[in-house]
Design a protein around this motif. Structure first.
Motif: not given
Length: 291
Positions: A82-91, A106-117
């Motif tokens: 599992l790869i946890l991905f974090s976005h940049g500001l206002t993205a 490529a065979g990985f699970a990838v999760a990306a939350p949208a942060y609340p603020h």
């Protein structure tokens, strides 16, 4: 994400004189690994190209911290790293789909939350809230382990992020150390406060544009130079803060082989890293991965 907006976080910290550690701004500690009934984890890195699908989960770490999360994962096989991905500001996570889908295929699970603020379109935008995001990211990992029992390899969990998401990723390895993380990729990121990396040595790949006028490459190199953990640095020679379509293939190839090596000890993938990064002459590469 506009240039002025991307500068906001750095300016805000300077104006407030922020000196607290990332841990001090977090509302809960990084959780311990969760048990999960699982098929035997893979012992070798995934190869080939996988068919994938995606889901959107409505997660929330409290009433004021909604964390809608997109997850991409292969449709067969597993359990997957599992790869946890974090976005940049206002993205938003969708702005990084090209790279994240490449990892999933490529065979990985990838999760990306949208942060609340700090994500695009939020009503109560607050750049300083990035200091709370390491705990958010750890919460998402915990939720995914519970919601996808047997589909995630609990021994192969990593984090990655761009810009403020890189700050989040480094925060998960310092004051709010998530002990489950086995590797990280920091894209155009830096540390905001002086908080030493903590815990077990964790390989980190830095990717940074030499001409980045939002987060100076020197800021990333200061972290890299101070590290005693296994590390690598890909310098995109004419790159700025956001990778172009011409630069993304080399970044995707390099980071994918980095995941194969750091999470599965695939020495063949490790031997390809320099060639991956320098394909097309768009970047240079250095590493100290055997420390």
């Amino acid at each position: 994400m506009g240039r002025v907006q991307r500068r906001t976080l750095l300016k805000a910290l300077a104006l407030t004189g922020a000196t607290a550690s990332l841990a001090a701004c977090s509302t809960e500690p990084a959780p311990a690994a969760q048990p999960s009934a699982s098929a035997a984890p893979a012992t070798t890195a995934p190869t080939g190209t996988f068919a994938i699908e995606s889901e959107k989960l409505e997660l929330s770490r409290g009433s004021d911290r909604p964390l809608p999360t997109t997850i991409w994962y292969p449709t067969s096989g597993g359990p997957f790293a599992l790869i946890l991905f974090s976005h940049g500001l206002t993205a938003t996570p969708s702005e990084y789909e090209t790279l994240l889908i490449a990892w999933a295929k490529a065979g990985f699970a990838v999760a990306a939350p949208a942060y609340p603020h700090t994500s695009a379109g939020v009503r109560d935008y607050n750049a300083l809230d990035v200091l709370n995001q390491p705990a958010d990211a750890s919460y998402v990992i915990t939720e995914l382990l519970q919601r996808y029992p047997g589909q995630i390899d609990t021994d192969r969990i990593a984090a990655a992020g761009h810009s403020a998401g890189g700050v989040t990723t480094l925060g998960m390895l310092s004051g709010t150390r998530d002990t489950r993380l086995k590797a990280a990729v920091v894209l155009a990121g830096r540390q905001l406060v002086t908080t030493p990396l903590q815990g077990a040595a964790t390989p980190i790949l830095f990717v940074h544009g030499k001409l980045d006028d939002t987060v100076a490459i020197a800021d990333a190199r200061s972290v890299y130079n101070a590290m005693t953990w296994p590390k690598a640095f890909m310098t995109v020679t004419r790159g700025n803060h956001v990778a172009t379509s011409a630069e993304l293939p080399a970044i995707a190839a390099t980071s994918t082989d980095f995941w194969r090596w750091s999470l599965f000890a695939d020495e063949t993938a490790k031997s390809r890293l320099a060639a991956d990064a320098t394909e097309g002459g768009l970047a240079t590469f250095e590493e100290s991965l055997d420390v």
